[in-house]
Scaffold this motif. Structure first.
Motif, PDB file in Angstrom:
ATOM      1  N   PHE A 163      11.000   5.411   4.321  1.00 16.82           N
ATOM      2  CA  PHE A 163      10.804   4.457   3.231  1.00 16.82           C
ATOM      3  C   PHE A 163       9.477   4.768   2.568  1.00 16.82           C
ATOM      4  CE2 PHE A 163       9.116   0.510   1.416  1.00 16.82           C
ATOM      5  CZ  PHE A 163      10.176   0.124   0.604  1.00 16.82           C
ATOM      6  N   ASP A 164       9.506   4.977   1.253  1.00 17.43           N
ATOM      7  CA  ASP A 164       8.291   5.242   0.484  1.00 17.43           C
ATOM      8  C   ASP A 164       8.136   4.148  -0.563  1.00 17.43           C
ATOM      9  OD1 ASP A 164       7.525   7.686   1.731  1.00 17.43           O
ATOM     10  OD2 ASP A 164       9.089   8.730   0.601  1.00 17.43           O
ATOM     11  N   PRO A 165       7.238   3.197  -0.335  1.00 19.97           N
ATOM     12  CA  PRO A 165       7.110   2.084  -1.275  1.00 19.97           C
ATOM     13  C   PRO A 165       6.574   2.516  -2.626  1.00 19.97           C
ATOM     14  CG  PRO A 165       5.318   2.042   0.307  1.00 19.97           C
ATOM     15  CD  PRO A 165       6.267   3.114   0.766  1.00 19.97           C
ATOM     16  N   ALA A 166       7.003   1.809  -3.648  1.00 17.73           N
ATOM     17  CA  ALA A 166       6.418   1.992  -4.966  1.00 17.73           C
ATOM     18  C   ALA A 166       4.987   1.466  -4.940  1.00 17.73           C
ATOM     19  CB  ALA A 166       7.234   1.243  -6.009  1.00 17.73           C
ATOM     20  N   SER A 167       4.200   1.903  -5.900  1.00 13.20           N
ATOM     21  CA  SER A 167       2.827   1.415  -6.030  1.00 13.20           C
ATOM     22  C   SER A 167       2.550   1.112  -7.497  1.00 13.20           C
ATOM     23  CB  SER A 167       1.836   2.474  -5.527  1.00 13.20           C
ATOM     24  OG  SER A 167       1.868   3.625  -6.356  1.00 13.20           O
ATOM     25  N   ILE A 168       1.571   0.274  -7.716  1.00  8.33           N
ATOM     26  CA  ILE A 168       1.089   0.045  -9.081  1.00  8.33           C
ATOM     27  C   ILE A 168      -0.229   0.799  -9.219  1.00  8.33           C
ATOM     28  CG2 ILE A 168       0.222  -1.643 -10.742  1.00  8.33           C
ATOM     29  CD1 ILE A 168       3.213  -1.789 -10.379  1.00  8.33           C
ATOM     30  N   THR A 169      -0.207   1.818 -10.064  1.00  9.89           N
ATOM     31  CA  THR A 169      -1.356   2.709 -10.239  1.00  9.89           C
ATOM     32  C   THR A 169      -1.804   2.681 -11.692  1.00  9.89           C
ATOM     33  OG1 THR A 169      -0.555   4.128  -8.448  1.00  9.89           O
ATOM     34  CG2 THR A 169      -2.163   5.080  -9.951  1.00  9.89           C
ATOM     35  N   VAL A 170      -3.119   2.591 -11.891  1.00  8.24           N
ATOM     36  CA  VAL A 170      -3.687   2.410 -13.233  1.00  8.24           C
ATOM     37  C   VAL A 170      -4.887   3.342 -13.406  1.00  8.24           C
ATOM     38  CG1 VAL A 170      -2.941  -0.007 -13.262  1.00  8.24           C
ATOM     39  CG2 VAL A 170      -5.249   0.565 -12.472  1.00  8.24           C
ATOM     40  N   PRO A 171      -5.408   3.473 -14.623  1.00  9.26           N
ATOM     41  CA  PRO A 171      -6.631   4.269 -14.808  1.00  9.26           C
ATOM     42  C   PRO A 171      -7.799   3.693 -14.018  1.00  9.26           C
ATOM     43  CG  PRO A 171      -5.539   3.871 -16.909  1.00  9.26           C
ATOM     44  CD  PRO A 171      -4.849   3.006 -15.905  1.00  9.26           C
ATOM     45  N   VAL A 228      -5.776   0.275   0.404  1.00 15.35           N
ATOM     46  CA  VAL A 228      -5.019  -0.408  -0.652  1.00 15.35           C
ATOM     47  C   VAL A 228      -4.094  -1.461  -0.034  1.00 15.35           C
ATOM     48  CG1 VAL A 228      -3.337  -0.131  -2.511  1.00 15.35           C
ATOM     49  CG2 VAL A 228      -5.112   1.618  -2.150  1.00 15.35           C
ATOM     50  N   PRO A 229      -4.182  -2.715  -0.475  1.00 10.89           N
ATOM     51  CA  PRO A 229      -3.353  -3.770   0.117  1.00 10.89           C
ATOM     52  C   PRO A 229      -1.901  -3.707  -0.338  1.00 10.89           C
ATOM     53  CG  PRO A 229      -4.604  -4.657  -1.720  1.00 10.89           C
ATOM     54  CD  PRO A 229      -5.077  -3.240  -1.538  1.00 10.89           C
ATOM     55  N   THR A 230      -1.042  -4.331   0.445  1.00  4.00           N
ATOM     56  CA  THR A 230       0.347  -4.517   0.010  1.00  4.00           C
ATOM     57  C   THR A 230       0.397  -5.706  -0.945  1.00  4.00           C
ATOM     58  OG1 THR A 230       0.908  -6.069   1.782  1.00  4.00           O
ATOM     59  CG2 THR A 230       1.161  -3.695   2.253  1.00  4.00           C
ATOM     60  N   LEU A 231       1.465  -5.786  -1.729  1.00  2.00           N
ATOM     61  CA  LEU A 231       1.625  -6.937  -2.612  1.00  2.00           C
ATOM     62  C   LEU A 231       1.772  -8.219  -1.800  1.00  2.00           C
ATOM     63  CD1 LEU A 231       3.995  -5.632  -5.435  1.00  2.00           C
ATOM     64  CD2 LEU A 231       1.524  -5.471  -5.233  1.00  2.00           C
ATOM     65  N   LYS A 232       2.422  -8.094  -0.627  1.00  2.00           N
ATOM     66  CA  LYS A 232       2.591  -9.272   0.229  1.00  2.00           C
ATOM     67  C   LYS A 232       1.244  -9.858   0.646  1.00  2.00           C
ATOM     68  CE  LYS A 232       7.155  -8.850   2.318  1.00  2.00           C
ATOM     69  NZ  LYS A 232       7.896  -8.794   3.605  1.00  2.00           N
ATOM     70  N   GLU A 233       0.289  -8.966   0.930  1.00  2.00           N
ATOM     71  CA  GLU A 233      -1.042  -9.433   1.308  1.00  2.00           C
ATOM     72  C   GLU A 233      -1.686 -10.248   0.194  1.00  2.00           C
ATOM     73  OE1 GLU A 233      -3.749  -6.538   3.311  1.00  2.00           O
ATOM     74  OE2 GLU A 233      -2.048  -5.176   3.103  1.00  2.00           O
ATOM     75  N   LYS A 234      -1.294  -9.983  -1.041  1.00  2.12           N
ATOM     76  CA  LYS A 234      -1.897 -10.646  -2.196  1.00  2.12           C
ATOM     77  C   LYS A 234      -1.019 -11.775  -2.740  1.00  2.12           C
ATOM     78  CE  LYS A 234      -5.599  -8.266  -2.054  1.00  2.12           C
ATOM     79  NZ  LYS A 234      -6.857  -8.953  -1.678  1.00  2.12           N
ATOM     80  N   GLY A 235      -0.035 -12.176  -1.954  1.00  2.00           N
ATOM     81  CA  GLY A 235       0.736 -13.358  -2.321  1.00  2.00           C
ATOM     82  C   GLY A 235       2.015 -13.114  -3.094  1.00  2.00           C
ATOM     83  N   TYR A 236       2.407 -11.842  -3.249  1.00  3.34           N
ATOM     84  CA  TYR A 236       3.657 -11.535  -3.956  1.00  3.34           C
ATOM     85  C   TYR A 236       4.675 -11.055  -2.931  1.00  3.34           C
ATOM     86  CZ  TYR A 236       0.417 -11.620  -7.853  1.00  3.34           C
ATOM     87  OH  TYR A 236      -0.557 -11.995  -8.750  1.00  3.34           O
ATOM     88  N   ASP A 237       5.675 -11.866  -2.658  1.00  6.83           N
ATOM     89  CA  ASP A 237       6.654 -11.559  -1.623  1.00  6.83           C
ATOM     90  C   ASP A 237       7.675 -10.569  -2.171  1.00  6.83           C
ATOM     91  OD1 ASP A 237       8.071 -11.520   0.704  1.00  6.83           O
ATOM     92  OD2 ASP A 237       9.089 -13.441   0.355  1.00  6.83           O
ATOM     93  N   PHE A 238       7.233  -9.317  -2.306  1.00  3.40           N
ATOM     94  CA  PHE A 238       8.088  -8.316  -2.951  1.00  3.40           C
ATOM     95  C   PHE A 238       7.846  -6.953  -2.323  1.00  3.40           C
ATOM     96  CE2 PHE A 238       9.221  -5.220  -6.231  1.00  3.40           C
ATOM     97  CZ  PHE A 238      10.458  -5.699  -6.622  1.00  3.40           C
ATOM     98  N   THR A 239       8.915  -6.325  -1.856  1.00  4.62           N
ATOM     99  CA  THR A 239       8.865  -4.947  -1.375  1.00  4.62           C
ATOM    100  C   THR A 239       9.967  -4.155  -2.057  1.00  4.62           C
ATOM    101  OG1 THR A 239      10.364  -5.415   0.476  1.00  4.62           O
ATOM    102  CG2 THR A 239       8.000  -5.645   0.889  1.00  4.62           C
ATOM    103  N   VAL A 260       0.612  -1.632  -3.073  1.00  2.00           N
ATOM    104  CA  VAL A 260       1.852  -0.928  -2.724  1.00  2.00           C
ATOM    105  C   VAL A 260       2.915  -1.952  -2.363  1.00  2.00           C
ATOM    106  CG1 VAL A 260       0.695   1.173  -1.973  1.00  2.00           C
ATOM    107  CG2 VAL A 260       1.126  -0.639  -0.312  1.00  2.00           C
ATOM    108  N   MET A 261       4.167  -1.599  -2.631  1.00  2.00           N
ATOM    109  CA  MET A 261       5.287  -2.517  -2.466  1.00  2.00           C
ATOM    110  C   MET A 261       6.002  -2.322  -1.129  1.00  2.00           C
ATOM    111  SD  MET A 261       6.884  -2.464  -6.317  1.00  2.00           S
ATOM    112  CE  MET A 261       5.826  -2.300  -7.756  1.00  2.00           C
ATOM    113  N   GLY A 262       5.219  -2.233  -0.054  1.00  6.67           N
ATOM    114  CA  GLY A 262       5.791  -2.061   1.274  1.00  6.67           C
ATOM    115  C   GLY A 262       5.411  -3.210   2.184  1.00  6.67           C
TER     116      GLY A 262
END
Length: 288
Positions: free
Chosen positions: A88-96, A201-212, A189-191
């Motif tokens: 499983f390779d989670p998606a990530s949100i990557t920005v400049p 780098v935190p997971t989205l779950k760690e930041k309150g978004y229940d999404f993988t 990351v969405m894992g």
């Protein structure tokens, strides 16, 4: 072993590694055949229509859960039996790196304050990184624009070049542009767990978004394959999965290791199929 994707790609490489090691645990050897096209549907159909005698396995990817919803082909998880999930390779949100947000929360706040301004690149409309970004946008309640490119690498370059504000590729794909002070930074990351190459780098779950969400790979067989053959294949490939050689191969090449047994993998595919159906319906992408 049937691989629905082209030789040299990640699915082909991991499949060939599994096949090369399987002979150590079974009284047979496996060879890999690439049957490509139709967003994986040519290969998936070849797996589904093979003789259900345990002599054919297929490397099956997340697209088995999306292509029927997209109207590309009718094949779906009900046509197959799961053997084992190994990746499983989670998606990530990557920005400049110089973007005006340093956390995923700040990114969401910016998007809410500037609806429709943020453009997120992906590896093609309807592909997994597009669906990951769209699913997260739905979860976070933000209005963003999705821009399709011909693969994860061009999608990442689009962020570097300033064509878009973010991308939703895997951590491994963006790593060369992030490591050692590169031009990009990963916000989340969405894992379920942090990825090994970006432990900070935190997971989205760690930041309150229940999404993988992300790309995954496993082995399947035709749906009428006898249970005892499925068990035999699972046990052999679980031994391969646990081997030092396979673990090192996956880690060195940036492929995420996730194990699900036969029952867990089938349940996972069913839930993914339902979830992608809802996301795709919300995007008005499919023909169904």
């Amino acid at each position: 072993m049937i691989c629905p994707w082209a030789a040299g790609g990640g699915t082909d490489r991991t499949g060939r590694k599994l096949a090369s090691l399987a002979g150590d645990y079974m009284d047979t050897s496996f060879y890999v055949t690439n049957k490509t096209g139709g967003s994986g549907s040519i290969g998936f159909n070849a797996i589904a229509n093979a003789e259900p005698d345990g002599h054919t396995v297929g490397v099956t990817t997340v697209e088995i859960c999306t292509i029927s919803h997209l109207g590309i082909a009718d094949v779906n998880p009900t046509d197959l039996r799961g053997v084992i999930q190994y990746n499983f390779d989670p998606a990530s949100i990557t920005v400049p790196r110089d973007a005006p947000y340093d956390t995923i929360g700040e990114f969401v706040d910016y998007a809410k304050d500037n609806p429709g301004e943020i453009k997120i690149s992906n590896s093609g409309i309807g592909a997994i990184w597009h669906l990951s970004a769209a699913g997260f946008a739905q979860e976070a309640g933000i209005d963003v624009r999705h821009i399709g490119y011909d693969g994860g690498s061009p999608a990442t370059k689009a962020v570097v070049n300033g064509e878009v504000e973010a991308t939703a590729a895997s951590a491994a794909e963006v790593a060369p542009q992030v490591k050692d002070g590169g031009p990009l930074k990963v916000l989340g990351v969405m894992g379920d767990e942090r990825v090994s190459i970006f432990q900070e780098v935190p997971t989205l779950k760690e930041k309150g978004y229940d999404f993988t969400m992300g790309a995954w790979r496993g082995l399947t067989v035709p749906k009428d394959t006898p249970e005892e053959r499925i068990t035999e294949l699972h046990d052999a490939y679980k031994s391969v999965y646990d081997s030092n050689e396979f673990q090192e191969f996956m880690n060195q090449n940036g492929f995420g290791l996730v194990y699900r047994d036969t029952e867990e993998f089938e349940s996972f595919m069913d839930s993914e199929y339902d979830r992608f159906g809802e996301i795709i319906e919300g995007l008005d992408l499919g023909n169904k």
